[in-house]
Design a protein around this motif. Sequence first.
Motif, PDB file in Angstrom:
ATOM      1  N   ASP A  75       1.099  -1.361  -0.336  1.00  0.00           N
ATOM      2  CA  ASP A  75      -0.458  -0.118  -0.026  1.00  0.00           C
ATOM      3  C   ASP A  75       0.744   1.135   0.060  1.00  0.00           C
ATOM      4  N   ARG A  76       2.121   0.758  -0.518  1.00  0.00           N
ATOM      5  CA  ARG A  76       3.301   2.440  -1.005  1.00  0.00           C
ATOM      6  C   ARG A  76       3.388   2.390  -2.248  1.00  0.00           C
ATOM      7  N   ALA A  77       3.314   3.696  -2.832  1.00  0.00           N
ATOM      8  CA  ALA A  77       3.286   3.214  -4.012  1.00  0.00           C
ATOM      9  C   ALA A  77       5.073   3.441  -4.370  1.00  0.00           C
ATOM     10  N   VAL A  78       4.999   2.341  -5.994  1.00  0.00           N
ATOM     11  CA  VAL A  78       6.515   1.721  -6.519  1.00  0.00           C
ATOM     12  C   VAL A  78       6.071   2.549  -7.442  1.00  0.00           C
ATOM     13  N   TYR A  79       7.040   2.880  -8.156  1.00  0.00           N
ATOM     14  CA  TYR A  79       7.160   2.934  -9.489  1.00  0.00           C
ATOM     15  C   TYR A  79       8.446   2.448  -9.858  1.00  0.00           C
ATOM     16  N   TRP A  80       8.158   2.748 -11.922  1.00  0.00           N
ATOM     17  CA  TRP A  80       9.627   2.178 -11.950  1.00  0.00           C
ATOM     18  C   TRP A  80      10.500   2.974 -12.498  1.00  0.00           C
ATOM     19  N   SER A  81      11.287   3.425 -12.673  1.00  0.00           N
ATOM     20  CA  SER A  81      12.090   5.030 -13.060  1.00  0.00           C
ATOM     21  C   SER A  81      12.812   3.976 -14.207  1.00  0.00           C
ATOM     22  N   ARG A  82      12.354   5.270 -15.464  1.00  0.00           N
ATOM     23  CA  ARG A  82      12.730   4.720 -16.773  1.00  0.00           C
ATOM     24  C   ARG A  82      14.374   4.869 -17.007  1.00  0.00           C
ATOM     25  N   SER A  83      14.557   6.526 -15.641  1.00  0.00           N
ATOM     26  CA  SER A  83      16.022   7.086 -16.601  1.00  0.00           C
ATOM     27  C   SER A  83      16.682   6.331 -15.585  1.00  0.00           C
ATOM     28  N   ARG A  84      16.522   5.910 -13.746  1.00  0.00           N
ATOM     29  CA  ARG A  84      17.216   5.135 -12.955  1.00  0.00           C
ATOM     30  C   ARG A  84      17.694   3.813 -13.613  1.00  0.00           C
ATOM     31  N   LYS A  85      16.621   3.325 -13.909  1.00  0.00           N
ATOM     32  CA  LYS A  85      16.816   2.093 -14.295  1.00  0.00           C
ATOM     33  C   LYS A  85      16.446   0.712 -13.440  1.00  0.00           C
TER      34      LYS A  85
END
Length: 130
Positions: free
Chosen positions: A45-55
């Motif tokens: 229940d905590r937002a986790v994303y994929w960073s395209r710049s940091r890979k």
Amino acid sequence: MNWIDDVVFDADGLVPAIAQDWQSGRILMVAWMNREALIETAQTDRAVYWSRSRKRLWRKGEESGNTQRVCSLRLDCDGDVILLTVEQQGGVACHTGRESCFYRELAGTAQERQWQVTDAVLKNPESMYK
């Protein structure tokens, strides 16, 4: 079939994710999620994303402290967009120190249109990122 199998990821293994304030309905930001980010978000229940710049996975607020507690996860009709309703911790979602990443509005006459800043900086970005 597992719930994650209903999500249509693009050729890069990503799906767009819209973060919306759970109370006001305001769109705070748009990011990307891969399978791992979406599963972790659903589990914690905590937002986790994929960073395209940091890979790499980007746990929202890991540097700034401005985390997002997820209130609900929704999948659009085509299965290719995620909508998160979130409680934005710290009141700032944007790396510019504003509440929302959508702080510019197109204004002016048809011949003289320009982007106008509509939201004030709430927190100095230099104090959030070291």
